[in-house]
Write an enzyme that holds these catalytic residues in place. Sequence first.
Site, PDB file in Angstrom:
ATOM      1  N   ARG A  46      -2.413  -6.076  -3.589  1.00 42.77           N
ATOM      2  CA  ARG A  46      -1.808  -5.105  -4.584  1.00 42.77           C
ATOM      3  C   ARG A  46      -1.071  -6.040  -5.757  1.00 42.77           C
ATOM      4  NH1 ARG A  46       3.721  -3.723  -5.105  1.00 42.77           N
ATOM      5  NH2 ARG A  46       4.168  -1.722  -5.989  1.00 42.77           N
ATOM      6  N   SER A 117      -0.788   7.735  -1.272  1.00 43.34           N
ATOM      7  CA  SER A 117       0.583   7.915  -1.164  1.00 43.34           C
ATOM      8  C   SER A 117       0.912   9.325  -1.596  1.00 43.34           C
ATOM      9  CB  SER A 117       1.245   7.178  -2.338  1.00 43.34           C
ATOM     10  OG  SER A 117       0.831   5.559  -2.412  1.00 43.34           O
ATOM     11  N   LYS A 146       9.190  -2.199  -4.925  1.00 47.61           N
ATOM     12  CA  LYS A 146       8.766  -1.097  -5.931  1.00 47.61           C
ATOM     13  C   LYS A 146       9.493  -1.067  -7.010  1.00 47.61           C
ATOM     14  CE  LYS A 146       5.916   3.043  -5.839  1.00 47.61           C
ATOM     15  NZ  LYS A 146       4.687   2.689  -6.762  1.00 47.61           N
TER      16      LYS A 146
HETATM   17  C1  IFP Z   1       2.774   2.669  -2.986  1.00 49.69           C
HETATM   18  C2  IFP Z   1       2.143   2.526  -1.895  1.00 49.69           C
HETATM   19  C3  IFP Z   1       2.427   3.434  -0.795  1.00 49.69           C
HETATM   20  N1  IFP Z   1       1.759   3.516   0.319  1.00 49.69           N
HETATM   21  C4  IFP Z   1       0.743   2.492   0.584  1.00 49.69           C
HETATM   22  C5  IFP Z   1       0.352   2.456   2.154  1.00 49.69           C
HETATM   23  F1  IFP Z   1       1.238   1.621   2.870  1.00 49.69           F
HETATM   24  F2  IFP Z   1      -0.848   1.735   1.739  1.00 49.69           F
HETATM   25  F3  IFP Z   1       0.119   3.501   2.418  1.00 49.69           F
HETATM   26  N2  IFP Z   1       0.573   1.595  -0.331  1.00 49.69           N
HETATM   27  C6  IFP Z   1       1.028   1.445  -1.625  1.00 49.69           C
HETATM   28  N3  IFP Z   1       0.734   0.795  -2.511  1.00 49.69           N
END
Ligand code: IFP
Length: 219
Positions: A46, A117, A146
Amino acid sequence: MSRITAKKMRELLPVYFIAGSNNCKENLETVVEQAIQGGITLFQFREKGNDALHGEQRYALAQRVQRICQENGVPFIVNDDIELALSLDADGVHIGQEDEAASLVRERIGNRILGVSVHSVEEAKQAIRDGADYLGIGPIFPTNSKADAKRVQGTVVIEEIRKQHIAIPIVGIGGIHVENANQVIRGGADGISVISAISEAPAVAARVRELRRAVSHAQ
Ligand SMILES: C=C1C=NC(C(F)(F)F)=NC1=N
Ligand SMILES: [Mg+2]
């Protein structure tokens, strides 16, 4: 290759490490190697945010980390960037509600792993119709990782999905660490996804082992 089964997907979710170069004090490759030694079950590349890499540097870093994952049998998932995932032949992608429609992404990636998500039961049902293999639900707790995280929701959405007998593999995300991981599993998730709990740990492998133990004791 056929779509991953729910059982196999569930087995990949216990400790799902998510990171990019700007989540790590030292280089990402070292942190990923140590996290794999500690027993992460899945990795998501990411690379986003103000000092994220772009272009050739981004591709080269993703390729190096993918190789480390491949050498250790840990599936490699790419966040948001479908082009990058396809050019690397990654094991899957993860997208949010604001990214390309999940149904279109499913078409583009074939049978690779698709994570979506979601923040409500409705979004969960739509993601399942669109072909998601797992759902990321949160933020469960307050998070610093985030910038544009949605409202903290605890495990209510996960619990409601399970009350409606929806069995899709689910990973919780958002502010999860050793002390609160058990709440996420007891709330009905199949695993936890973490960024800073691992990337900022003084001893990465030991921290992953603690997280693995916390998840397995709650199951
Ligand atoms: C914003 C996000 C929310 N959930 C997930 C995951 F944990 F992989 F499901 N990854 C992300 N980048
Ligand atoms: Mg996204």
